[in-house]
Design an enzyme around this catalytic site. Structure first.
Site, PDB file in Angstrom:
ATOM      1  N   GLU A  73       3.053   0.052   3.180  1.00 42.02           N
ATOM      2  CA  GLU A  73       2.634  -1.039   4.053  1.00 42.02           C
ATOM      3  C   GLU A  73       2.641  -2.334   3.239  1.00 42.02           C
ATOM      4  OE1 GLU A  73      -0.567   0.577   7.144  1.00 42.02           O
ATOM      5  OE2 GLU A  73      -1.215   0.871   5.086  1.00 42.02           O
TER       6      GLU A  73
ATOM      7  N   HIS B 210       0.847  -1.189   0.000  1.00 47.07           N
ATOM      8  CA  HIS B 210       0.000   0.000   0.000  1.00 47.07           C
ATOM      9  C   HIS B 210       0.885   1.242   0.000  1.00 47.07           C
ATOM     10  CE1 HIS B 210      -2.473   3.025   2.486  1.00 47.07           C
ATOM     11  NE2 HIS B 210      -2.753   3.181   1.209  1.00 47.07           N
TER      12      HIS B 210
END
Length: 291
Positions: free
Chosen positions: A152, A140
């Site tokens: 992430e 992410h």
């Protein structure tokens, strides 16, 4: 691992930003969009960002030209065939994302890894039945991807350690700082951030304080580098609404439900920097809009 070629599926705000990260770290980059108009809009976003970087002295004109020379924009998904990493950056629809990975499984080399940029959906669900669940992982990217350092990384239930290792090395190649999260809605950032953002918007709706004073309180009282409303304008109210609704549907927690003001602003075309007006007004639209 020495990465040489990567691809992006989808060239909206996030896809274009991820492509810029790839280009600026020397990767040959293939950007795929199904429709020519969307593809051209994405290429324009990339070029505009690089133009802004030249104006601000971040890169030279020749470095911009080199980046664009490494870019291949295409409406043929088969052009992703020899990419070592393919990042999916389409809107938050698990069926669409899963279909893309099924297609890519038939096209790409056996060693390629597939990355989803989802910020809310399950990596396990996105990978399900695609044909190489062990080589699907979530990365992410924070928005705007070229400017934000954090990513992430999220495992699916079948993601292999080798895939995780490659995803971590790929993140480092892009000069990102990576954190690892469980495959849970919102991961770390949005699980904590979205309810807080909605609480700030509710405080504004209730007349507790102005946009400016809420942001000043957060920056000078809590030490945040950017106020909530500044951040929302950077991300885009449409993106905030979509992420909020996705998490609300998953978690059934009312703090994730976007306040009515968000939808009103979207209907009025006040999405933030990209439209020139959100909670603040900007002299120009786009990622580099100024107040």
């Amino acid at each position: 691992m020495d990465f040489k070629k990567a691809g992006v599926v989808g060239c909206g705000t996030m896809g274009a930003g991820i492509a810029i990260c790839m280009l600026q770290t020397g990767l040959s980059t293939v950007v795929y969009e199904a429709f020519p108009e969307n593809l051209q809009n994405g290429v324009n976003r990339i070029s505009a960002f690089l133009d802004g970087s030249v104006k601000r002295g971040k890169i030279t004109s020749s470095e911009k030209a080199e980046c664009l020379n490494r870019l291949q924009a295409t409406t043929d998904i088969h052009d992703l065939a020899d990419c070592e990493v393919v990042v999916e950056a389409v809107f938050e629809d698990v069926i669409l994302k899963n279909r893309i990975f099924r297609q890519l499984n038939e096209i790409c080399g056996a060693n390629a890894i597939f990355v989803s940029n989802t910020s809310t959906l399950s990596i396990t669900s996105i990978a399900s039945g695609c044909g190489r669940e062990d080589r699907v992982i979530g990365i992410h990217f924070c928005n705007p991807a070229p400017l934000m350092k954090l990513v992430e990384i999220s495992y699916g239930l079948k993601t292999s350690e080798d895939t995780y290792s490659k995803a971590l090395n790929f993140s480092r190649h892009l000069k990102k700082t990576a954190v690892t999260t469980k495959d849970t809605p919102g991961f770390i950032l949005n699980l904590l951030l979205v309810p807080f953002e909605n609480d700030c918007i509710r405080a504004l709706e209730q007349g507790i304080a102005t946009v400016e004073d809420i942001d000043l309180a957060l920056k000078h009282g809590l030490g945040y580098p950017m106020g909530t409303f500044e951040l929302l304008d950077n991300v885009g109210l449409d993106i905030h609404y979509a992420v909020s609704m996705s998490l609300y549907k998953e978690l059934k927690d009312k703090r994730f439900a976007p306040p009515p003001l968000v939808k009103k602003m979207i209907d009025a075309g006040q999405l933030g920097k990209k439209t020139g007006k959100g909670f603040y007004e900007y002299k120009s639209s786009g990622m580099f809009g100024t107040v």
